[in-house]
Design an enzyme around this catalytic site. Structure first.
Site, PDB file in Angstrom:
ATOM      1  N   PHE A   1       0.855  -1.198   0.000  1.00  0.00           N
ATOM      2  CA  PHE A   1       0.000   0.000   0.000  1.00  0.00           C
ATOM      3  C   PHE A   1       0.882   1.236   0.000  1.00  0.00           C
ATOM      4  O   PHE A   1       1.721   1.414   0.891  1.00  0.00           O
ATOM      5  CB  PHE A   1      -0.913   0.008   1.232  1.00  0.00           C
ATOM      6  CG  PHE A   1      -1.801   1.218   1.294  1.00  0.00           C
ATOM      7  CD1 PHE A   1      -2.948   1.304   0.521  1.00  0.00           C
ATOM      8  CD2 PHE A   1      -1.466   2.300   2.114  1.00  0.00           C
ATOM      9  CE1 PHE A   1      -3.751   2.432   0.554  1.00  0.00           C
ATOM     10  CE2 PHE A   1      -2.276   3.434   2.162  1.00  0.00           C
ATOM     11  CZ  PHE A   1      -3.410   3.492   1.379  1.00  0.00           C
TER      12      PHE A   1
ATOM     13  N   GLU B   1      13.000   3.380   0.871  1.00  0.00           N
ATOM     14  CA  GLU B   1      12.295   3.862   2.068  1.00  0.00           C
ATOM     15  C   GLU B   1      13.172   3.771   3.324  1.00  0.00           C
ATOM     16  O   GLU B   1      12.657   3.755   4.438  1.00  0.00           O
ATOM     17  CB  GLU B   1      11.001   3.058   2.261  1.00  0.00           C
ATOM     18  CG  GLU B   1      10.053   3.077   1.062  1.00  0.00           C
ATOM     19  CD  GLU B   1       9.530   4.469   0.718  1.00  0.00           C
ATOM     20  OE1 GLU B   1       9.303   5.269   1.642  1.00  0.00           O
ATOM     21  OE2 GLU B   1       9.369   4.764  -0.483  1.00  0.00           O
TER      22      GLU B   1
HETATM   23  C1  SIN Z   1       4.648   5.796   0.587  1.00  0.00           C
HETATM   24  O1  SIN Z   1       4.604   6.494  -0.430  1.00  0.00           O
HETATM   25  O2  SIN Z   1       3.823   4.876   0.744  1.00  0.00           O
HETATM   26  C2  SIN Z   1       5.690   5.993   1.636  1.00  0.00           C
HETATM   27  C3  SIN Z   1       6.208   7.386   1.762  1.00  0.00           C
HETATM   28  C4  SIN Z   1       6.935   7.897   0.574  1.00  0.00           C
HETATM   29  O3  SIN Z   1       7.808   7.192   0.037  1.00  0.00           O
HETATM   30  O4  SIN Z   1       6.650   9.023   0.129  1.00  0.00           O
END
Ligand code: SIN
Length: 191
Positions: A24, A99
């Site tokens: 998600f 991430e």
């Molecule tokens: C996401 O997009 O689900 C995590 C946060 C990001 O990488 O901006």
């Protein structure tokens, strides 16, 4: 907890042995899918809110001048809309690296907009990671974003692309849209 979460995420074995799993995305993962996926569907998760409370040392800022990006904050009764991707577990290597600045894989129930649900993973940066910045007013957040930039580009592009992607999902996220309004006011050229 260190701001680099690669090792911690690699130790998470929940989907080992699975052929596929659902991821998600609620931030840049909505509009920047730089990994192969088998299927993509608009989806939501319950009891979380999207907030620009995470510092970015590696994408939209630097360790000296972190940018501000989104994370999920526990919010009973609230819903966070985003995009779900069906991926193979091999994609974790790339995603954990992308991430790595404070985000941990968290198991969550994902509800697809078209119906149905599945258990999957979201990357969440909680208050225990050292890059966490926490709450600020939406005006302060906009001021912070205007002056931030990192190896992945301007922090303002992250915000504007996210707001656009949410509009594409017919989602009204008052927090994101209020920051966008402030940012556009701050950057409007004087008459
Ligand atoms: C996401 O997009 O689900 C995590 C946060 C990001 O990488 O901006």
């Amino acid at each position: 907890m260190s701001a680099n979460t690669i090792r911690l995420n690699q130790a998470m074995s929940h989907f080992d042995g699975h052929d596929t799993l659902w991821l998600f995305g609620y931030g840049s993962l909505i509009y920047k899918a730089d990994f192969p996926f088998l299927e993509r569907k608009p989806a939501r998760i319950h009891n979380w809110s999207r907030r620009f409370w995470q510092g970015s040392h590696d994408h939209r800022g630097t360790p000296e001048q972190p940018g501000r990006v989104v994370t999920l904050i526990a919010a009973p009764g609230k819903v966070c809309e985003g995009m779900a991707y069906l991926i193979t577990p091999e994609e974790f290597a790339h995603l954990d690296f992308r991430e790595k600045n404070g985000y941990l894989r968290v198991l969550t129930d994902i509800e697809f907009r078209g119906g149905g649900c599945a258990q999957g993973v979201a990357y969440v940066a909680d208050q225990n990671n050292s890059a966490f910045l926490g709450p600020a007013s939406e005006l302060e957040i906009a001021r912070h974003i205007v002056r931030s930039e990192g190896p992945s580009g301007k922090n303002s592009d992250y915000l504007l692309q996210l707001a656009e992607a949410l509009r594409g999902l017919d989602e009204v996220d008052e927090h994101v849209f209020a920051i966008e309004r402030h940012l556009l006011e701050l950057t409007a050229s004087p008459l």
